[in-house]
Design a protein around this motif. Structure first.
Motif, PDB file in Angstrom:
ATOM      1  N   UNK A   1       0.804  -1.208   0.000  1.00  0.00           N
ATOM      2  CA  UNK A   1       0.000   0.000   0.000  1.00  0.00           C
ATOM      3  C   UNK A   1       0.838   1.258   0.000  1.00  0.00           C
ATOM      4  N   UNK A   2       0.258   2.284  -0.578  1.00  0.00           N
ATOM      5  CA  UNK A   2       0.953   3.563  -0.679  1.00  0.00           C
ATOM      6  C   UNK A   2       1.462   4.083   0.659  1.00  0.00           C
ATOM      7  N   UNK A   3       0.650   3.910   1.697  1.00  0.00           N
ATOM      8  CA  UNK A   3       1.035   4.428   3.011  1.00  0.00           C
ATOM      9  C   UNK A   3       2.339   3.821   3.515  1.00  0.00           C
ATOM     10  N   UNK A   4       2.540   2.560   3.170  1.00  0.00           N
ATOM     11  CA  UNK A   4       3.743   1.869   3.637  1.00  0.00           C
ATOM     12  C   UNK A   4       5.008   2.487   3.060  1.00  0.00           C
ATOM     13  N   UNK A   5       4.889   2.982   1.858  1.00  0.00           N
ATOM     14  CA  UNK A   5       6.040   3.597   1.219  1.00  0.00           C
ATOM     15  C   UNK A   5       6.525   4.770   2.064  1.00  0.00           C
ATOM     16  N   UNK A   6       5.593   5.591   2.498  1.00  0.00           N
ATOM     17  CA  UNK A   6       5.980   6.734   3.324  1.00  0.00           C
ATOM     18  C   UNK A   6       6.388   6.301   4.728  1.00  0.00           C
ATOM     19  N   UNK A   7       5.783   5.229   5.188  1.00  0.00           N
ATOM     20  CA  UNK A   7       6.163   4.699   6.497  1.00  0.00           C
ATOM     21  C   UNK A   7       7.654   4.316   6.514  1.00  0.00           C
ATOM     22  N   UNK A   8       8.096   3.672   5.455  1.00  0.00           N
ATOM     23  CA  UNK A   8       9.485   3.214   5.423  1.00  0.00           C
ATOM     24  C   UNK A   8      10.464   4.282   4.960  1.00  0.00           C
ATOM     25  N   UNK A   9      10.049   5.107   4.030  1.00  0.00           N
ATOM     26  CA  UNK A   9      11.031   6.020   3.413  1.00  0.00           C
ATOM     27  C   UNK A   9      10.702   7.501   3.536  1.00  0.00           C
ATOM     28  N   UNK A  10       9.665   7.825   4.302  1.00  0.00           N
ATOM     29  CA  UNK A  10       9.299   9.220   4.566  1.00  0.00           C
ATOM     30  C   UNK A  10       8.743   9.988   3.352  1.00  0.00           C
ATOM     31  N   UNK A  11       9.415   9.933   2.212  1.00  0.00           N
ATOM     32  CA  UNK A  11       8.916  10.685   1.055  1.00  0.00           C
ATOM     33  C   UNK A  11       9.448  10.113  -0.253  1.00  0.00           C
ATOM     34  N   UNK A  12       8.792  10.477  -1.323  1.00  0.00           N
ATOM     35  CA  UNK A  12       9.235  10.091  -2.659  1.00  0.00           C
ATOM     36  C   UNK A  12      10.679  10.544  -2.887  1.00  0.00           C
ATOM     37  N   UNK A  13      10.958  11.782  -2.535  1.00  0.00           N
ATOM     38  CA  UNK A  13      12.292  12.349  -2.718  1.00  0.00           C
ATOM     39  C   UNK A  13      13.374  11.528  -2.009  1.00  0.00           C
ATOM     40  N   UNK A  14      13.107  11.210  -0.740  1.00  0.00           N
ATOM     41  CA  UNK A  14      14.087  10.416   0.026  1.00  0.00           C
ATOM     42  C   UNK A  14      14.314   9.048  -0.609  1.00  0.00           C
ATOM     43  N   UNK A  15      13.229   8.418  -0.980  1.00  0.00           N
ATOM     44  CA  UNK A  15      13.340   7.107  -1.622  1.00  0.00           C
ATOM     45  C   UNK A  15      14.146   7.208  -2.909  1.00  0.00           C
ATOM     46  N   UNK A  16      13.864   8.245  -3.672  1.00  0.00           N
ATOM     47  CA  UNK A  16      14.584   8.438  -4.922  1.00  0.00           C
ATOM     48  C   UNK A  16      16.081   8.602  -4.696  1.00  0.00           C
ATOM     49  N   UNK A  17      16.428   9.419  -3.732  1.00  0.00           N
ATOM     50  CA  UNK A  17      17.855   9.657  -3.480  1.00  0.00           C
ATOM     51  C   UNK A  17      18.583   8.360  -3.140  1.00  0.00           C
ATOM     52  N   UNK A  18      17.901   7.554  -2.385  1.00  0.00           N
ATOM     53  CA  UNK A  18      18.460   6.255  -2.038  1.00  0.00           C
ATOM     54  C   UNK A  18      18.740   5.418  -3.285  1.00  0.00           C
ATOM     55  N   UNK A  19      17.732   5.309  -4.125  1.00  0.00           N
ATOM     56  CA  UNK A  19      17.856   4.511  -5.351  1.00  0.00           C
ATOM     57  C   UNK A  19      18.926   5.094  -6.265  1.00  0.00           C
ATOM     58  N   UNK A  20      18.874   6.394  -6.428  1.00  0.00           N
ATOM     59  CA  UNK A  20      19.845   7.083  -7.278  1.00  0.00           C
ATOM     60  C   UNK A  20      21.261   6.813  -6.785  1.00  0.00           C
ATOM     61  N   UNK A  21      21.442   6.974  -5.499  1.00  0.00           N
ATOM     62  CA  UNK A  21      22.777   6.794  -4.935  1.00  0.00           C
ATOM     63  C   UNK A  21      23.306   5.387  -5.190  1.00  0.00           C
ATOM     64  N   UNK A  22      22.503   4.384  -4.879  1.00  0.00           N
ATOM     65  CA  UNK A  22      23.125   3.071  -5.056  1.00  0.00           C
ATOM     66  C   UNK A  22      23.145   2.589  -6.496  1.00  0.00           C
ATOM     67  N   UNK A  23      22.329   3.191  -7.344  1.00  0.00           N
ATOM     68  CA  UNK A  23      22.495   2.931  -8.776  1.00  0.00           C
ATOM     69  C   UNK A  23      23.856   3.444  -9.254  1.00  0.00           C
ATOM     70  N   UNK A  24      24.210   4.619  -8.767  1.00  0.00           N
ATOM     71  CA  UNK A  24      25.478   5.202  -9.198  1.00  0.00           C
ATOM     72  C   UNK A  24      26.677   4.470  -8.616  1.00  0.00           C
ATOM     73  N   UNK A  25      26.576   4.097  -7.363  1.00  0.00           N
ATOM     74  CA  UNK A  25      27.652   3.314  -6.763  1.00  0.00           C
ATOM     75  C   UNK A  25      27.872   2.063  -7.592  1.00  0.00           C
ATOM     76  N   UNK A  26      26.772   1.382  -7.864  1.00  0.00           N
ATOM     77  CA  UNK A  26      26.800   0.193  -8.685  1.00  0.00           C
ATOM     78  C   UNK A  26      27.477   0.446 -10.028  1.00  0.00           C
ATOM     79  N   UNK A  27      27.101   1.540 -10.641  1.00  0.00           N
ATOM     80  CA  UNK A  27      27.612   1.879 -11.959  1.00  0.00           C
ATOM     81  C   UNK A  27      29.109   2.173 -11.926  1.00  0.00           C
ATOM     82  N   UNK A  28      29.542   2.878 -10.898  1.00  0.00           N
ATOM     83  CA  UNK A  28      30.950   3.249 -10.847  1.00  0.00           C
ATOM     84  C   UNK A  28      31.852   2.116 -10.372  1.00  0.00           C
ATOM     85  N   UNK A  29      31.286   1.234  -9.559  1.00  0.00           N
ATOM     86  CA  UNK A  29      32.083   0.098  -9.137  1.00  0.00           C
ATOM     87  C   UNK A  29      32.520  -0.718 -10.330  1.00  0.00           C
ATOM     88  N   UNK A  30      31.631  -0.790 -11.300  1.00  0.00           N
ATOM     89  CA  UNK A  30      31.922  -1.456 -12.551  1.00  0.00           C
ATOM     90  C   UNK A  30      33.221  -0.913 -13.142  1.00  0.00           C
TER      91      UNK A  30
END
Lengths: 218, 218
Positions: free
Chosen positions: A46-75
């Motif tokens: 449910x939508x509510x759970x998303x905010x429960x775990x990650x507070x906001x869309x922005x915060x969740x995005x930053x998380x994903x963005x960050x580890x996508x880039x880490x992943x990419x650069x480790x390569x």
DNA sequence: GTCTATATACGGATAGAC
DNA sequence: GTCTATCCGTATATAGAC
């Protein structure tokens, strides 16, 4: 015994499910076009759970963005900072690693490139990428080759742009291969597999003075 | 006498002002992140006028998208379909044309590439690009060279991907040049100007059998 | 044609029951 | 932790005066 096993193997924790879904949606559509509702649905929660775990869309995005880039650069950094491999081998490794990554996750390159634009806050100079790269064994080996007169073009930037361009560009221009070239998925991947060996040969032909490059092609 | 002159030269018609503003905003931020209010403000007019002239954000976007792509492809077809220029000259023209275009409008490549993703309705197979390209003099000349044994790699797709990649990739990865390479705008443009002559030489070195490519570099 | 004011929808986020 | 119901800001689009 069941305490640790259950949330890993059997089925992912809710938090993890959301992250997986978010990665998929964000990478495919970009931040602005992604809806938190879609992420929730994709995660089967449910939508509510998303905010429960990650507070906001922005915060969740930053998380994903960050580890996508880490992943990419480790390569990159993984292959480029090994004292025991030659310059030539590093190029082969880099091409193979990146092509594998892009074949598996084709949305990553365009995702990174387009989300970086308009985020001058620079999510990614937090990353040590810049310094790691410039002080890498790869760069030192490049400079040695330039000094030894084995390489035509002394500008590292041209070298890196060309190498990454040859590797990555086909993936971000995928629609053109589909429409102009008429390629289906299998044919496209076939072409990308070929490039694992073609690209190192092309790089040699472009930059190396003792030109053995052309014999290596085909 | 004033009737026709005023709305062209002196100052643009409202419709034109909106289009100019829309092009700037859409190309910079992409469809999803663009606000009609920002476009209206940028155009110096009111939000209602935007809908008066173009009915909706979506309609306005399609217009901009379409003529951005026409513009982009004309750059190609113009150079590639001339019977009086050699294959080699065409490569030089293409590189120069595209680099000029990208220097002037640096957002175009990433804009096109990222907006095409997730629009499988294919705004752009309405364009005759596919057929124009495949039946162009350039492609015919490529095939003749392959048949004559002058070229290493018989697959046109590899050739085109590499050529476009070398030209375009630096522009879509601009942030990396800034951060990893530490380049400011002037230095970056300087590098791009160099590439107008470097790229044709690199292409020769990669693909042409009688390898005179390396002497041409530097 | 151009404006102000407003209707309407949508998306992110939270309250509160369970 | 997880759900349903709902709040509220924001963005597109329109109505209607000038």
């Amino acid at each position: 015994m069941a305490k640790k096993a259950e949330n890993e193997a059997i089925d992912a924790s809710t938090e993890e499910k959301i992250k997986v879904a978010a990665r998929a949606v964000f990478q495919k559509k970009g931040y602005a076009a992604s809806r938190t509702r879609d992420i929730a649905q994709e995660a089967g929660i449910n939508l509510a759970l998303l905010n429960y775990y990650f507070r906001s869309k922005e915060k969740l995005f930053e998380l994903i963005m960050f580890d996508t880039m880490v992943n990419f650069f480790q390569c990159m950094t993984g292959a480029l900072d090994d004292k025991n491999t030659s310059f030539e081998i590093k190029i082969e490794l880099l091409a193979a690693n990146y092509i594998n990554l892009c074949v598996e996750f084709p949305d990553i390159p365009l995702f990174i490139l387009s989300e970086i634009r308009n985020r001058p806050e620079n999510l990614f100079d937090k990353l040590p990428a810049r310094h790691l790269f410039r002080s890498s064994v790869f760069v030192r080996q490049f400079q040695e080759k330039v000094a030894a007169g084995e390489i035509n073009e002394p500008d590292l930037l041209h070298f890196v742009m060309n190498m990454l361009g040859l590797i990555i560009f086909p993936f971000i221009s995928r629609p053109f291969s589909r429409i102009i070239g008429g390629l289906n998925d299998a044919q496209f991947e076939q072409l990308m597999q070929e490039r694992k060996t073609l690209i190192p040969a092309w790089i040699k032909a472009m930059f190396f003075k003792e030109n053995t490059g052309n014999e290596l092609i085909k």
